[in-house]
Design a protein around this motif. Sequence first.
Motif, mmCIF file in Angstrom:
data_model
loop_
_atom_site.group_PDB
_atom_site.id
_atom_site.type_symbol
_atom_site.label_atom_id
_atom_site.label_comp_id
_atom_site.label_asym_id
_atom_site.label_seq_id
_atom_site.Cartn_x
_atom_site.Cartn_y
_atom_site.Cartn_z
ATOM 1 N N ASP A 195 -21.481 0.465 -31.050
ATOM 2 C CA ASP A 195 -20.600 -0.233 -30.637
ATOM 3 C C ASP A 195 -20.806 -1.297 -29.836
ATOM 4 O OD1 ASP A 195 -18.927 1.731 -32.313
ATOM 5 O OD2 ASP A 195 -18.504 2.817 -30.315
ATOM 6 N N LEU A 196 -21.707 -1.079 -28.990
ATOM 7 C CA LEU A 196 -22.047 -2.268 -27.877
ATOM 8 C C LEU A 196 -22.938 -3.342 -28.610
ATOM 9 C CD1 LEU A 196 -23.380 -0.132 -24.755
ATOM 10 C CD2 LEU A 196 -21.324 -1.112 -25.178
ATOM 11 N N ARG A 197 -23.637 -2.921 -29.641
ATOM 12 C CA ARG A 197 -24.092 -4.020 -30.531
ATOM 13 C C ARG A 197 -23.061 -4.993 -31.150
ATOM 14 N NH1 ARG A 197 -28.176 -0.153 -31.946
ATOM 15 N NH2 ARG A 197 -27.284 0.324 -33.767
ATOM 16 N N ASP A 198 -22.038 -4.287 -31.610
ATOM 17 C CA ASP A 198 -21.033 -4.834 -32.412
ATOM 18 C C ASP A 198 -20.246 -5.911 -31.124
ATOM 19 O OD1 ASP A 198 -21.892 -3.645 -34.669
ATOM 20 O OD2 ASP A 198 -20.174 -2.053 -34.418
ATOM 21 N N LEU A 199 -20.167 -5.388 -30.177
ATOM 22 C CA LEU A 199 -19.202 -6.047 -29.229
ATOM 23 C C LEU A 199 -20.156 -7.400 -28.590
ATOM 24 C CD1 LEU A 199 -17.648 -3.262 -26.767
ATOM 25 C CD2 LEU A 199 -16.588 -4.838 -28.461
ATOM 26 N N ALA A 200 -21.575 -7.069 -28.607
ATOM 27 C CA ALA A 200 -22.400 -8.083 -28.160
ATOM 28 C C ALA A 200 -22.467 -9.222 -29.053
ATOM 29 C CB ALA A 200 -23.883 -7.474 -27.763
ATOM 30 N N SER A 201 -22.380 -8.852 -30.340
ATOM 31 C CA SER A 201 -22.545 -9.684 -31.495
ATOM 32 C C SER A 201 -21.100 -10.851 -31.357
ATOM 33 C CB SER A 201 -22.740 -9.128 -32.759
ATOM 34 O OG SER A 201 -21.449 -8.436 -33.122
ATOM 35 N N GLU A 202 -20.322 -10.094 -30.767
ATOM 36 C CA GLU A 202 -19.033 -11.124 -30.611
ATOM 37 C C GLU A 202 -18.906 -11.913 -29.398
ATOM 38 O OE1 GLU A 202 -15.372 -8.914 -32.071
ATOM 39 O OE2 GLU A 202 -16.492 -7.483 -33.122
ATOM 40 N N GLY A 203 -19.842 -11.653 -28.563
ATOM 41 C CA GLY A 203 -19.908 -12.359 -27.299
ATOM 42 C C GLY A 203 -18.951 -11.553 -26.191
ATOM 43 N N LEU A 204 -18.922 -10.381 -26.458
ATOM 44 C CA LEU A 204 -17.866 -9.805 -25.457
ATOM 45 C C LEU A 204 -18.350 -8.815 -24.506
ATOM 46 C CD1 LEU A 204 -15.320 -8.155 -28.099
ATOM 47 C CD2 LEU A 204 -15.067 -10.268 -26.625
ATOM 48 N N ARG A 216 -25.622 -6.761 -23.457
ATOM 49 C CA ARG A 216 -26.201 -5.530 -23.486
ATOM 50 C C ARG A 216 -27.433 -5.410 -22.758
ATOM 51 N NH1 ARG A 216 -28.531 -3.813 -28.721
ATOM 52 N NH2 ARG A 216 -28.706 -1.777 -27.808
ATOM 53 N N VAL A 217 -27.788 -4.508 -21.978
ATOM 54 C CA VAL A 217 -28.763 -4.209 -21.181
ATOM 55 C C VAL A 217 -29.355 -2.677 -21.297
ATOM 56 C CG1 VAL A 217 -27.979 -5.686 -19.251
ATOM 57 C CG2 VAL A 217 -27.608 -3.346 -19.132
ATOM 58 N N TYR A 218 -30.411 -2.482 -20.699
ATOM 59 C CA TYR A 218 -31.072 -1.243 -20.822
ATOM 60 C C TYR A 218 -30.174 -0.415 -20.352
ATOM 61 C CZ TYR A 218 -34.176 2.818 -20.478
ATOM 62 O OH TYR A 218 -34.770 4.061 -20.599
ATOM 63 N N GLY A 219 -29.749 0.797 -21.190
ATOM 64 C CA GLY A 219 -28.966 1.937 -20.839
ATOM 65 C C GLY A 219 -27.485 1.498 -20.923
ATOM 66 N N GLU A 222 -16.737 -17.435 -11.643
ATOM 67 C CA GLU A 222 -16.455 -16.573 -12.977
ATOM 68 C C GLU A 222 -17.860 -16.112 -13.304
ATOM 69 O OE1 GLU A 222 -17.879 -20.582 -13.801
ATOM 70 O OE2 GLU A 222 -16.585 -19.756 -12.390
ATOM 71 N N LYS A 223 -18.935 -16.637 -12.418
ATOM 72 C CA LYS A 223 -20.290 -15.899 -12.724
ATOM 73 C C LYS A 223 -20.590 -14.799 -12.114
ATOM 74 C CE LYS A 223 -21.826 -20.660 -13.440
ATOM 75 N NZ LYS A 223 -22.769 -21.745 -13.052
ATOM 76 N N ILE A 224 -19.635 -14.450 -11.066
ATOM 77 C CA ILE A 224 -20.134 -13.409 -10.249
ATOM 78 C C ILE A 224 -19.701 -12.085 -11.144
ATOM 79 C CG2 ILE A 224 -19.401 -11.857 -8.370
ATOM 80 C CD1 ILE A 224 -20.704 -14.669 -7.644
ATOM 81 N N GLY A 225 -20.587 -10.973 -11.021
ATOM 82 C CA GLY A 225 -20.448 -9.763 -11.793
ATOM 83 C C GLY A 225 -20.768 -9.727 -13.403
ATOM 84 N N THR A 226 -21.411 -10.795 -13.664
ATOM 85 C CA THR A 226 -21.545 -11.224 -15.265
ATOM 86 C C THR A 226 -23.287 -11.245 -15.133
ATOM 87 O OG1 THR A 226 -21.722 -13.771 -15.345
ATOM 88 C CG2 THR A 226 -19.489 -12.243 -15.368
ATOM 89 N N ALA A 227 -23.862 -11.159 -16.517
ATOM 90 C CA ALA A 227 -25.071 -11.207 -16.642
ATOM 91 C C ALA A 227 -25.281 -11.976 -18.046
ATOM 92 C CB ALA A 227 -25.558 -9.850 -17.074
ATOM 93 N N SER A 228 -26.570 -12.605 -18.191
ATOM 94 C CA SER A 228 -26.842 -13.016 -19.469
ATOM 95 C C SER A 228 -28.370 -12.383 -19.570
ATOM 96 C CB SER A 228 -27.288 -14.896 -19.232
ATOM 97 O OG SER A 228 -25.813 -15.193 -18.913
ATOM 98 N N ARG A 229 -29.088 -13.089 -20.714
ATOM 99 C CA ARG A 229 -30.159 -12.182 -21.150
ATOM 100 C C ARG A 229 -31.365 -12.317 -20.322
ATOM 101 N NH1 ARG A 229 -30.926 -9.949 -25.802
ATOM 102 N NH2 ARG A 229 -28.927 -11.052 -26.827
ATOM 103 N N PHE A 230 -31.780 -13.353 -19.602
ATOM 104 C CA PHE A 230 -32.939 -13.676 -19.062
ATOM 105 C C PHE A 230 -32.849 -13.644 -17.593
ATOM 106 C CE2 PHE A 230 -33.427 -15.249 -23.339
ATOM 107 C CZ PHE A 230 -34.484 -14.562 -23.701
#
Length: 252
Positions: free
Chosen positions: A39-48, A51-54, A208-216
Amino acid sequence: MLAAERRTHLLGLLAREGKIVAKDVAAELRISEDSVRRDLRDLASEGLCQRVYGGALPVSPAVVDYAARQSVAPDGKQKVASMAAALVRPGGALILDGGTTALAVAQALPRDLICTVITHSPTIAAALLGHQQAELFLLGGRVFKHSAVTCGAAAVEAAQNVSADLCLLGVTGVHPEAGLTTGDAEEAAMKRALAARAADTYILASSEKIGTASRFRVLPWEEISGLITDADPHDAFIKQFKGLGVEVLTAG
């Protein structure tokens, strides 16, 4: 529970809690962790989500292209930029990152300020051409169009030969667990190279960046001098940052 219901549950959990822990959701819904991860993979593919470890974290809105980001939270960026510009001292040397918040910083600098500005952003350099007392150094390399900056080996090497009093650095995500993040590996490496050449590094982060994450990941918390944001000082994330020992400068 149907897949659509799980999706709604996951998005609601992300909005309420600011994170999803896959094993906790699996136990709560009495389903396998593999189902949650799918489910998380699907949401991530839609930019929603990111995903992080766990599990997953809220995705940053700052990963859209440069032109689109100019219309994201312009008031917040102006507030952050005004506070950041006030940190630049006459006669000092500034390393100024690229991106839309950094551009707002460049525009907020007094036009008669005597200083040296080092940047890897052609956009920033162009914005400062009218600052007659500012000496400009533009670091070359491959142009990363998403943020209108140079990066790659040539740009990192150029950065290693400069130094400054202050570095003002932009990121796309600021999260107490994921840390300071951005969406491209080479851009993250360039940001680290820039920060390493300044006595103090402050992160530019509109709310708007507070509490969010990107890949690197860009930098660990202990390698920055502080965070400049327009987020509510009573925000739960801001309290967590302060609990980590981060100096938070709130732009009102």
